[in-house]
Design a protein around this motif. Structure first.
Motif, PDB file in Angstrom:
ATOM      1  N   ILE A  10       0.862  -1.235  -0.042  1.00  0.00           N
ATOM      2  CA  ILE A  10       0.026  -0.002  -0.027  1.00  0.00           C
ATOM      3  C   ILE A  10       0.863   1.062  -0.098  1.00  0.00           C
ATOM      4  N   VAL A  19      -5.620   6.552  -2.454  1.00  0.00           N
ATOM      5  CA  VAL A  19      -6.654   5.936  -1.724  1.00  0.00           C
ATOM      6  C   VAL A  19      -7.850   7.038  -1.486  1.00  0.00           C
ATOM      7  N   PRO A  38      -9.131   0.264  -4.217  1.00  0.00           N
ATOM      8  CA  PRO A  38      -8.365   0.736  -5.251  1.00  0.00           C
ATOM      9  C   PRO A  38      -7.915  -0.245  -6.178  1.00  0.00           C
ATOM     10  N   THR A  39      -8.166  -1.956  -5.381  1.00  0.00           N
ATOM     11  CA  THR A  39      -7.652  -3.197  -5.826  1.00  0.00           C
ATOM     12  C   THR A  39      -8.351  -3.791  -4.685  1.00  0.00           C
ATOM     13  N   GLU A  72      -6.795  -7.056  -3.103  1.00  0.00           N
ATOM     14  CA  GLU A  72      -5.958  -7.996  -2.544  1.00  0.00           C
ATOM     15  C   GLU A  72      -6.393  -7.909  -0.897  1.00  0.00           C
ATOM     16  N   TRP A  95     -12.961  -2.967 -14.460  1.00  0.00           N
ATOM     17  CA  TRP A  95     -12.053  -3.956 -14.764  1.00  0.00           C
ATOM     18  C   TRP A  95     -12.464  -5.567 -14.342  1.00  0.00           C
ATOM     19  N   PHE A 118       4.878  -5.186  -9.242  1.00  0.00           N
ATOM     20  CA  PHE A 118       3.800  -4.532  -8.283  1.00  0.00           C
ATOM     21  C   PHE A 118       4.733  -4.827  -6.856  1.00  0.00           C
ATOM     22  N   THR A 134      -1.872  -6.615 -16.783  1.00  0.00           N
ATOM     23  CA  THR A 134      -0.787  -7.003 -16.074  1.00  0.00           C
ATOM     24  C   THR A 134      -1.354  -8.684 -15.360  1.00  0.00           C
TER      25      THR A 134
HETATM   26  C1  87F Z   1      -3.717   2.323  -6.074  1.00  0.00           C
HETATM   27  C2  87F Z   1      -4.018   2.580  -4.736  1.00  0.00           C
HETATM   28  C3  87F Z   1      -3.957   1.626  -3.762  1.00  0.00           C
HETATM   29  C4  87F Z   1      -2.406  -0.134  -7.970  1.00  0.00           C
HETATM   30  C5  87F Z   1      -3.254   1.074  -6.206  1.00  0.00           C
HETATM   31  O1  87F Z   1      -2.377  -5.155 -11.127  1.00  0.00           O
HETATM   32  C6  87F Z   1      -3.429   0.309  -4.120  1.00  0.00           C
HETATM   33  C7  87F Z   1      -2.902  -0.004  -5.562  1.00  0.00           C
HETATM   34  O2  87F Z   1      -2.165  -2.082  -5.192  1.00  0.00           O
HETATM   35  C8  87F Z   1      -2.411  -1.052  -6.101  1.00  0.00           C
HETATM   36  N1  87F Z   1      -2.599   0.825  -7.821  1.00  0.00           N
HETATM   37  N2  87F Z   1      -2.139  -1.320  -7.368  1.00  0.00           N
HETATM   38  C9  87F Z   1      -1.559  -2.469  -7.706  1.00  0.00           C
HETATM   39  C10 87F Z   1      -2.483  -3.523  -8.306  1.00  0.00           C
HETATM   40  C11 87F Z   1      -2.153  -4.632  -8.343  1.00  0.00           C
HETATM   41  C12 87F Z   1      -3.083  -5.922  -8.889  1.00  0.00           C
HETATM   42  N3  87F Z   1      -4.208  -5.944  -8.207  1.00  0.00           N
HETATM   43  C13 87F Z   1      -5.151  -6.876  -8.591  1.00  0.00           C
HETATM   44  C14 87F Z   1      -3.132  -5.796 -10.358  1.00  0.00           C
HETATM   45  C15 87F Z   1      -3.918  -7.062 -10.955  1.00  0.00           C
HETATM   46  C16 87F Z   1      -5.351  -6.918 -10.057  1.00  0.00           C
END
Ligand code: 87F
Length: 565
Positions: free
Chosen positions: A162, A169, A188-189, A191, A237, A284, A308
């Motif tokens: 993060i 965020v 934002p994703t 995980e 997405w 990443f 990705t």
């Molecule tokens: C922005 C704000 C907080 C990208 C962000 O590519 C967290 C993130 O984790 C963040 N922008 N990312 C990377 C995302 C990684 C990954 N997540 C699942 C992927 C594929 C799908």
């Protein structure tokens, strides 16, 4: 209706007050209903919000074209009727904005970086979704849906991941007039949203592999130059998150998914991409290694990450305690992957194929593959022509071709030609008196303007053949243009020159993180720094003794470099 926006950016708090006062019956005041919704949205930490309120209004058939940023409003150019006011080569940025609006893909919205996706865009998204969803289901991936909101504790659990991203965020801090006791983040994703439950659901080897995907929206409060589809604060997405007992299984899946992404770009969107691995700096943060498909926009000379596919290794498994017991009763940690492609795909398609007449849609993703237009000259058998149009659409639709007739009587054929060209429909069929007499139709290709007379006897085969040719030609032309921009070079001087010429650079590299940082620092400027795009899986021969273009150390691989989106 009254909508009031109060943006308190200095305090890093974006207060949004929406008061909807609707004139209609209500209990407390007859003839009036008042509905009020108030919340606070707080964004990240300590980055200046450069984004002002941005609005573009440009309606076909009249109206002005406005662009206002940072509160300033200036009229850029008067609408010139049906056509575009900017050309792709002279003013790419404005051309792009105009094409996505006039092509009816996007409508600008009164929150910077947020866009309305109109049916013309969503239908493209749905066609790609139908393909990808069926493919991942063959791989035994199951769809699911996790909540939009993330609790702060969970979000910050995986610090590495993060860090860096924190300013993007968005947080909800208020409901109505009252402060929330604990602010809630907007994903934002996912995980950190999903993995606590992976930990709960995975116990033994029989629970593996766990393969989930969700189709959803995510919010990233971007601060740099928002662009429809390409960089927006909310986007759509799919995100796949999988867990395996072994690294081998995870490695295999990374590449299977990457191949599906190549297929979406090359076979659906007709855009050439390069498969490869990201550098350490571009990997990443929470993952082990990142693979991607990379596209290129010749007009701007920028690379763009298309999608990705990450192998996360066991980093998240460690943090979220995603453990399992194997057949022998031994404890192990799972191996994870995550992968995504987004509505950015549509923006890349517009940028690559669009021209000075508007959108150019590849037949495989076009909601409408063919438009039939009656051309009834004076004294012609208008009813006969209209009937032939309807019959043509029926024949083609029965054969599975997405076709419609434009029978509107308030527009001329010429106006309709331009309108459907703007919307990028791959093939136009014109039917006039001569065509009627000869039992033929005239087909006009959107990609190259070529005109062919087709006998109605062979209509379906001929049209299918032409749509296939258009699809192939779009890919071939895009590949030619991309390949013409590739510059293979070996020295720093050549690199700087090529960068100035908007090239996609392939150079031998020592693969050291500090060297990439140095390249970024040395190329910093108004246009943005250069960075590594990917190390292609298909490597040209690297002769012994080849030196890194940037450090002069022994080169380990060929890597693509350039400016990027
Ligand atoms: C922005 C704000 C907080 C990208 C962000 O590519 C967290 C993130 O984790 C963040 N922008 N990312 C990377 C995302 C990684 C990954 N997540 C699942 C992927 C594929 C799908």
């Amino acid at each position: 209706m009254v909508t009031h926006l109060n943006l308190d950016l200095n305090a890093r708090v974006l207060q949004v007050f929406l008061f909807f006062n609707k004139v209609k019956g209500s209990s407390d005041s007859p003839g009036k209903i008042t509905f009020s919704f108030v919340f606070d949205l707080k964004v990240g930490k300590g980055v200046d919000d450069m984004a002002g309120v941005e609005q573009r209004q440009n309606k076909s058939g009249g109206g002005k074209y406005f662009f206002c940023s940072g509160g300033k409003k200036k009229e850029v150019k008067k609408e010139t009727g049906l056509g575009l006011s900017f050309t792709k080569d002279e003013n790419f940025g404005e051309w792009y904005s105009e094409v996505v609006v006039n092509g009816e893909m996007i409508e600008y919205y009164d929150i910077s970086g947020c866009y309305i996706l109109r049916p013309w865009a969503i239908s493209i998204w749905e066609i790609m979704q139908t393909f990808f969803d069926a493919e991942i289901k063959k791989m035994k991936v199951k769809n699911c849906y996790f909540p939009l909101f993330v609790s702060p504790g969970v979000l910050q659990k995986e610090k590495d991941h993060i860090e860096g991203f924190a300013p993007e965020v968005a947080w909800v801090t208020k409901s109505g007039e009252s402060e929330l006791e604990v602010p809630i983040a907007i994903r934002p994703t996912s995980e950190t949203v999903m993995y606590p439950y992976y930990s709960k659901w995975i116990r033994g080897h029989r629970d593996l592999p766990l393969k989930l995907n969700q189709w959803c929206n995510v919010v990233r409060w971007e601060f740099s130059n928002p662009t429809p589809f390409i960089r927006s604060r909310e986007f759509l997405w799919q995100e796949g998150h999988t867990a395996f007992a072994t690294k081998e299984e995870a490695d295999t899946e990374v590449l299977q998914i990457l191949e599906l992404y190549r297929c979406i770009y090359e076979e659906f969107l007709a855009i050439p991409v390069t498969k490869g691995r990201k550098s350490e700096l571009e990997t990443f943060a929470g993952g082990l290694y990142t693979t991607s498909v990379e596209a290129f926009i010749p007009n701007t000379g920028r690379g763009i990450q298309g999608a990705t596919s990450h192998c996360l290794g066991q980093n998240f498994a460690k943090m979220f305690e995603i453990n399992f017991e194997n057949e022998k009763g031994e404890k192990g940690m799972v191996w994870q992957n995550s992968w995504a492609y987004s509505t950015r795909t549509i923006g890349v398609m517009v940028m690559v194929h669009g021209d000075d007449k508007g959108l150019v849609l590849p037949p495989k993703v076009a909601a409408l593959q063919l438009i039939v237009i009656p051309v009834p000259y004076k004294d012609a058998d208008t009813q006969g022509i209209f009937d032939a149009c309807v019959a043509t659409v029926a024949t083609l639709s029965d054969a599975g071709i997405r076709a419609e007739a434009d029978l509107r009587d308030n527009y001329s054929p010429g106006w309709k030609y331009s309108n459907w060209e703007m919307k990028g429909v791959p093939l136009r069929i014109e039917i006039g008196p001569r065509d009627l007499a000869n039992n033929q139709v005239r087909a006009v290709r959107r990609d190259n303007g070529a005109k062919t007379d087709i006998s109605r006897v062979f209509l379906v085969e001929q049209v299918k053949g032409m749509l296939d040719k258009i699809q192939q030609n779009l890919f071939d032309v895009a590949k030619q243009k991309r390949d013409a921009c590739v510059e293979v070079l070996k020295t720093w001087e050549e690199f700087v020159t090529a960068l100035g010429q908007k090239k996609l650079i392939l150079a031998p590299w020592c693969d050291e993180e500090d060297v990439e940082k140095d390249v970024k620092a040395r190329t910093k400027g108004d246009m943005g720094a250069a960075k590594s795009l990917c190390t292609p899986f298909e490597q040209p021969e690297l002769p012994e003794g080849t030196k890194c273009f940037a450090s002069g150390k022994p080169a380990k691989k060929w890597t693509y470099w350039g400016r990027s989106y």
